[in-house]
Design an enzyme around this catalytic site. Structure first.
Site, mmCIF file in Angstrom:
data_model
loop_
_atom_site.group_PDB
_atom_site.id
_atom_site.type_symbol
_atom_site.label_atom_id
_atom_site.label_comp_id
_atom_site.label_asym_id
_atom_site.label_seq_id
_atom_site.Cartn_x
_atom_site.Cartn_y
_atom_site.Cartn_z
ATOM 1 N N ASP A 177 0.817 -1.206 0.000
ATOM 2 C CA ASP A 177 0.000 0.000 0.000
ATOM 3 C C ASP A 177 0.854 1.261 0.000
ATOM 4 O OD1 ASP A 177 -2.467 -1.129 -0.168
ATOM 5 O OD2 ASP A 177 -3.044 -0.789 1.916
ATOM 6 N N LYS A 213 -3.468 3.413 -2.950
ATOM 7 C CA LYS A 213 -4.763 4.059 -3.141
ATOM 8 C C LYS A 213 -4.668 5.484 -2.605
ATOM 9 C CE LYS A 213 -7.479 -0.183 -2.843
ATOM 10 N NZ LYS A 213 -8.654 -0.857 -2.246
ATOM 11 N N GLY A 230 -0.646 -0.026 5.502
ATOM 12 C CA GLY A 230 -0.267 0.910 6.549
ATOM 13 C C GLY A 230 -1.140 0.738 7.774
ATOM 14 N N ILE A 261 -8.361 -2.005 10.475
ATOM 15 C CA ILE A 261 -8.990 -0.713 10.764
ATOM 16 C C ILE A 261 -9.085 0.104 9.480
ATOM 17 C CG2 ILE A 261 -8.853 1.414 12.118
ATOM 18 C CD1 ILE A 261 -9.332 -1.031 13.833
ATOM 19 N N THR A 297 -2.241 0.766 14.726
ATOM 20 C CA THR A 297 -3.077 1.589 13.869
ATOM 21 C C THR A 297 -2.745 3.069 14.029
ATOM 22 O OG1 THR A 297 -5.340 1.991 13.134
ATOM 23 C CG2 THR A 297 -4.985 1.855 15.502
ATOM 24 N N MET A 305 -9.429 9.442 7.466
ATOM 25 C CA MET A 305 -9.814 9.782 6.089
ATOM 26 C C MET A 305 -10.879 10.872 6.030
ATOM 27 S SD MET A 305 -9.981 5.896 4.539
ATOM 28 C CE MET A 305 -11.213 5.396 5.751
#
Length: 281
Positions: A40, A63, A95, A100, A125, A177
């Site tokens: 990732d 992404k 990552g 999560i 996390t 995010m």
């Protein structure tokens, strides 16, 4: 304990929040023996440089939805299965923690469908790494009864009733995010009369040499940060525990500007030419 990996098998591994030293020992042992790594975007380049065997094939499947430049999940699923069926040990490296706010369910379903053996290796996390490096214990006694991991990347993801509950809860709220909708998030909680003793923290590029922490009251947020474009990734912490940052922060905001993680363009990852791994307090 001796960790010897098997093939064919897929190892779903969390690489931690950024600092390469925050990866687990088990993850390092498995990465070193992998035949293929599907990596990732939010994985420290030093992890790959230090622990991956030179003969291992690394495929970047990053992404970055804000740029509309992401590897389709269906393509990642296909790669996992195809390489495993070639009798190879495959690492799906993500990552933070793999469970999560990731697409691990899609990946587990396709592996199960094709009867590919798999193993899940947890990682630290982003919320835990960011809070620790910002000096904000997420469930500090007297400040928070619990912590919630949330996301707000589109308006319909949270119902009106849930917003009302978020405004009055004593829980610490951690939003993943959500930097693109941060102003709307703050405005929503202000409208619902969120408590004045709660504050907002935005932690940019947590645990990396570019980490910066910005804090504000709800009343002053629009004036202070309403027009700021926070670097990716950024994590948002809301609650009384944010008040502890000033007293217990042990890491100064980075003086240098830049992006630690790779950028995604046209479905591939572009390496960041500058690597800094000195953490100045």
């Amino acid at each position: 304990m001796n960790t010897t990996i098997k093939s064919p098998k897929v190892y779903l591994i969390g690489a931690g929040p950024g600092n390469p030293e925050l990866i687990t020992v088990k993850a390092v042992k498995i990465i070193a023996q992998a035949d293929v790594i599907l990596c990732d975007r939010l994985v420290s380049p030093e992890i790959l440089e230090t622990y991956v065997n030179p003969n291992t094939e690394i495929i970047y499947v990053g992404k970055e939805c804000s740029k509309n430049a992401s590897t389709p999940q269906s393509h990642i699923n296909t790669l996992m299965v195809e390489y495993a069926l070639q009798n190879k040990a495959v690492v799906r490296l993500k990552g933070g923690d793999v469970s999560i706010f990731s697409n691990i369910l899609d990946e587990l379903q396709v592996l199960k469908q094709h009867r590919v053996p798999y193993e899940i290796i947890p990682g630290i996390t982003a919320a835990l790494g960011a809070a620790a490096f910002a000096g904000m214990p997420l469930t500090a006694r007297g400040y928070s009864t619990s912590v919630r991991f949330l996301t707000y990347y589109k308006s319909e993801i949270l119902s009106d009733d849930y917003w009302k509950e978020l405004a009055v809860t004593n829980d610490t709220l951690v939003f993943y995010m959500s930097k693109g909708n941060l102003s709307a998030l703050v405005e929503k909680l202000v409208q619902l009369e969120v408590s004045k003793d709660k504050k907002i923290a935005v932690i940019e590029q947590a645990t990396t040499p570019y980490q910066k922490v910005y804090t504000s009251s709800f009343d002053d947020f629009k004036e202070n940060f309403g027009n700021k474009n926070f670097a990716s990734p950024s994590l948002v912490v809301i609650g009384k525990v944010v008040n502890l940052h000033e007293e217990f922060s042990w890491l100064n905001n980075a003086e240098q500007e830049g992006l630690y993680f790779k950028s995604v363009e046209n479905g591939s990852l572009i390496s960041n030419p500058q690597n800094f791994f000195e953490y100045a307090v």
